[in-house]
Motif scaffolding. Structure first.
Motif, PDB file in Angstrom:
ATOM      1  N   ALA A  11      41.496  48.753  51.834  1.00  0.00           N
ATOM      2  CA  ALA A  11      42.372  47.857  52.601  1.00  0.00           C
ATOM      3  C   ALA A  11      43.669  47.557  51.851  1.00  0.00           C
ATOM      4  O   ALA A  11      44.730  47.388  52.466  1.00  0.00           O
ATOM      5  N   GLY A  12      43.577  47.456  50.528  1.00  0.00           N
ATOM      6  CA  GLY A  12      44.776  47.140  49.745  1.00  0.00           C
ATOM      7  C   GLY A  12      45.006  48.209  48.705  1.00  0.00           C
ATOM      8  O   GLY A  12      45.066  49.396  49.029  1.00  0.00           O
ATOM      9  N   GLN A  13      45.136  47.768  47.438  1.00  0.00           N
ATOM     10  CA  GLN A  13      45.239  48.731  46.338  1.00  0.00           C
ATOM     11  C   GLN A  13      43.857  48.947  45.737  1.00  0.00           C
ATOM     12  O   GLN A  13      43.002  48.048  45.786  1.00  0.00           O
ATOM     13  N   ILE A  14      43.654  50.118  45.116  1.00  0.00           N
ATOM     14  CA  ILE A  14      42.379  50.384  44.437  1.00  0.00           C
ATOM     15  C   ILE A  14      42.114  49.273  43.406  1.00  0.00           C
ATOM     16  O   ILE A  14      42.993  48.925  42.610  1.00  0.00           O
ATOM     17  N   GLY A  19      38.796  44.519  40.094  1.00  0.00           N
ATOM     18  CA  GLY A  19      39.956  44.520  39.210  1.00  0.00           C
ATOM     19  C   GLY A  19      40.289  43.162  38.642  1.00  0.00           C
ATOM     20  O   GLY A  19      41.339  42.985  38.011  1.00  0.00           O
ATOM     21  N   ARG A  20      39.405  42.180  38.851  1.00  0.00           N
ATOM     22  CA  ARG A  20      39.721  40.809  38.436  1.00  0.00           C
ATOM     23  C   ARG A  20      38.622  40.171  37.596  1.00  0.00           C
ATOM     24  O   ARG A  20      38.749  39.013  37.191  1.00  0.00           O
ATOM     25  N   ASN A  21      37.524  40.865  37.390  1.00  0.00           N
ATOM     26  CA  ASN A  21      36.355  40.167  36.836  1.00  0.00           C
ATOM     27  C   ASN A  21      36.442  39.971  35.325  1.00  0.00           C
ATOM     28  O   ASN A  21      37.377  40.426  34.669  1.00  0.00           O
ATOM     29  N   GLY A  22      35.424  39.300  34.792  1.00  0.00           N
ATOM     30  CA  GLY A  22      35.406  38.994  33.364  1.00  0.00           C
ATOM     31  C   GLY A  22      35.164  40.213  32.496  1.00  0.00           C
ATOM     32  O   GLY A  22      35.263  40.135  31.271  1.00  0.00           O
ATOM     33  N   LEU A  24      39.844  46.642  35.538  1.00  0.00           N
ATOM     34  CA  LEU A  24      40.789  47.341  36.420  1.00  0.00           C
ATOM     35  C   LEU A  24      41.006  48.771  35.937  1.00  0.00           C
ATOM     36  O   LEU A  24      41.052  49.719  36.743  1.00  0.00           O
ATOM     37  N   ASN A  25      41.094  48.949  34.624  1.00  0.00           N
ATOM     38  CA  ASN A  25      41.288  50.321  34.130  1.00  0.00           C
ATOM     39  C   ASN A  25      40.050  51.179  34.350  1.00  0.00           C
ATOM     40  O   ASN A  25      40.150  52.393  34.535  1.00  0.00           O
ATOM     41  N   TYR A  26      38.869  50.548  34.361  1.00  0.00           N
ATOM     42  CA  TYR A  26      37.663  51.311  34.715  1.00  0.00           C
ATOM     43  C   TYR A  26      37.753  51.751  36.185  1.00  0.00           C
ATOM     44  O   TYR A  26      37.502  52.917  36.509  1.00  0.00           O
ATOM     45  N   ALA A  27      38.143  50.822  37.071  1.00  0.00           N
ATOM     46  CA  ALA A  27      38.247  51.161  38.502  1.00  0.00           C
ATOM     47  C   ALA A  27      39.288  52.268  38.708  1.00  0.00           C
ATOM     48  O   ALA A  27      39.026  53.251  39.421  1.00  0.00           O
ATOM     49  N   LEU A  28      40.439  52.128  38.075  1.00  0.00           N
ATOM     50  CA  LEU A  28      41.486  53.146  38.249  1.00  0.00           C
ATOM     51  C   LEU A  28      41.037  54.480  37.657  1.00  0.00           C
ATOM     52  O   LEU A  28      41.343  55.548  38.207  1.00  0.00           O
TER      53      LEU A  28
END
Ligand SMILES: Cc1cc2nc3c(=O)[nH]c(=O)nc-3n(C[C@H](O)[C@H](O)[C@H](O)COP(=O)(O)OP(=O)(O)OC[C@H]3O[C@@H](n4cnc5c(N)ncnc54)[C@H](O)[C@@H]3O)c2cc1C
Length: 423
Positions: A58-61, A67-70, A185-189
């Motif tokens: 829906a938005g960015q990956i 991309g926001r968690n601890g 976030l870098n893991y997701a990307l």
């Protein structure tokens, strides 16, 4: 939640090329809805298994919780071995735990195989705030070791806490070398890059407005449509956008994180000598870790109203300074929040609707379990569904109260537990 939150993670994200919006009708073997850890892992595993895959975000990956968690990699499920064995019997508990605890190795394998630069560090310390919590941890570890032969975890007595963390007056805890932390976030990307290299077509800013779960599965966006043999629903707290019945099974709880300015390496190391991720045993837990550039990344406090605090940094600061009085007045460089998806019983919810697979409701353990879920979904799609089906057999209950009352009723329950932290 369509763009990355202005977080420490967004400020230090690896470059990732913007992906197009979906325009027009396309076909694939698999359509994945949602570009967080669950959807990305499912897409990558399916592509590795030879399926053609389209992922619609829906938005960015990684723009939502992933991309926001601890960044805390906490082994296991929210329920411990003792509770699982009491409820489901020792055999089922053993199977669940063995599968759940394979998630750590799987995440490490994904990171190594795809060379994902995401600051992975080893070790998680679960810090006890009450003697009863430490007793529970002892029982828990004994049961886990007996049932599954678990290795790498040990009880830390009060005298050993100073080797883990210099604050919080903790009474002891459980150190688990199988846990750890990373830059989420870098893991997701990195997963997204690996998925694209494996042939996955990713479309960003393409919210799915409807999914027909029949044969074929059809996912519709404002300007396009994907027709596929299988669907994967990976929207966590936003599942109601693709399946109303799933929206009732989870609730989003707002949670907030801050990152300090970089500390000197000596000061940082003095705060958390082991370098582990730390979370404590409060119901409204404090959790924290050091970033690769020696910032303290701290999460604390939950808010049960939908409106975010006017000043997130000042909302979190008292929790941080209570654990680490030596950081009083520290400069907070980034502050952000997101929605943690929980189920009523705090077990994740897996299943199928027609030809679509789904998994959500990670209840605070999503950083590891989501990657596993992607693997289990791909396995089930290929016809080996035992592990997926075991998770799909876990009990699940809708939040009471329907769309209007669900949130207020659950808040009353959570406030009660939060109050017990102070007793
Ligand atoms: C502040 C915070 C701290 C946390 N800390 C930790 C932690 O330390 N350790 C831990 O284990 N867990 C933690 N969590 C929880 C963890 O982040 C989540 O469990 C996990 O990221 C969920 O991943 P997901 O892929 O299932 O969902 P998400 O990351 O929420 O991804 C879902 C994606 O689906 C997309 N989407 C939704 N609807 C649609 C649609 N209709 N069409 C297309 N796309 C859609 C969204 O835009 C989103 O990108 C934390 C969460 C938050 C918010």
């Amino acid at each position: 939640m369509s763009a990355h939150a202005p977080s420490y993670y967004a400020a230090t994200a690896k470059p990732f090329p913007a992906q197009p919006r979906l325009v027009g009708d396309i076909n694939a073997d698999v359509v994945v809805v949602g570009g967080g850890f669950t959807g990305l892992s499912a897409a990558l595993h399916c592509a590795e298994a030879g399926y053609s895959v389209v992922l619609l975000e829906a938005g960015q990956i990684g723009c939502a919780a992933s991309g926001r968690n601890g960044g805390q990699l906490i082994p296991g499920l929210r329920w411990g071995a003792v509770e699982l064995a009491e409820r489901f019997g020792e055999d089922t508990a053993r199977q669940l735990l063995v599968i759940a605890n394979s998630a750590g190795d799987l995440v490490r394998e994904r990171i190594a195989r795809h060379a994902i630069a995401c600051d992975l560090r080893q070790g998680h310390f679960h810090a006890a705030v009450k003697p009863a919590h430490l007793d529970d941890m002892r029982r828990e570890l004994a049961m886990l070791e007996r049932l599954t032969g678990y290795r790498g975890a040990s009880i830390v007595e009060r005298g050993g806490v100073c080797d883990q963390v210099a604050g919080g007056d903790y009474l002891g805890g459980l150190f688990d070398a199988n846990g750890g932390h990373f830059h989420p976030l870098n893991y997701a990307l990195g997963l997204a890059g690996a998925a694209m290299a494996a042939g996955v077509r990713i479309f960003e800013h393409s919210p799915v407005t409807a999914v027909d779960h029949g044969a074929p599965v059809i996912a519709t966006t404002a300007k396009g449509r994907v027709t596929a043999r299988h669907g994967v629903l990976a929207c966590d707290t936003m599942m109601d956008s693709v399946a109303r019945s799933l929206g009732r099974m989870t609730m989003g709880i707002a949670n907030y994180n801050v990152a300090t300015l970089p500390l000197s390496p000596e000061r940082a190391r003095a705060l958390i000598p082991s370098g582990a991720a730390v979370s404590d045993s409060r119901f409204v837990l404090n959790y924290f870790r050091l970033s690769a550039d020696d910032r303290l990344i701290f999460g604390g406090g939950e808010k049960y109203t939908r409106r975010p605090p006017a000043d997130v940094a000042e909302f979190v600061r008292p929790y941080l300074e209570k654990i680490f009085p030596q950081l009083k007045g520290v400069v907070i460089d980034h502050a952000w929040g997101g929605m943690v998806g929980v189920t009523l019983n705090r077990l994740p919810h897996f299943g199928r609707i027609g030809n679509s697979f789904f998994a959500h409701g990670w209840s605070g353990h999503g950083a590891l379990l989501t990657t596993l879920a992607g693997q289990l979904i791909a396995e089930a799609m290929r016809g080996t569904a035992e592990r997926f089906d075991l998770f799909a057999s876990l009990p699940v209950h809708p939040f009471p109260g329907g769309p209007l009352l669900r949130h207020p009723l659950s808040v009353v329950g959570m406030l009660w537990y939060a109050l017990r932290d102070r007793l």
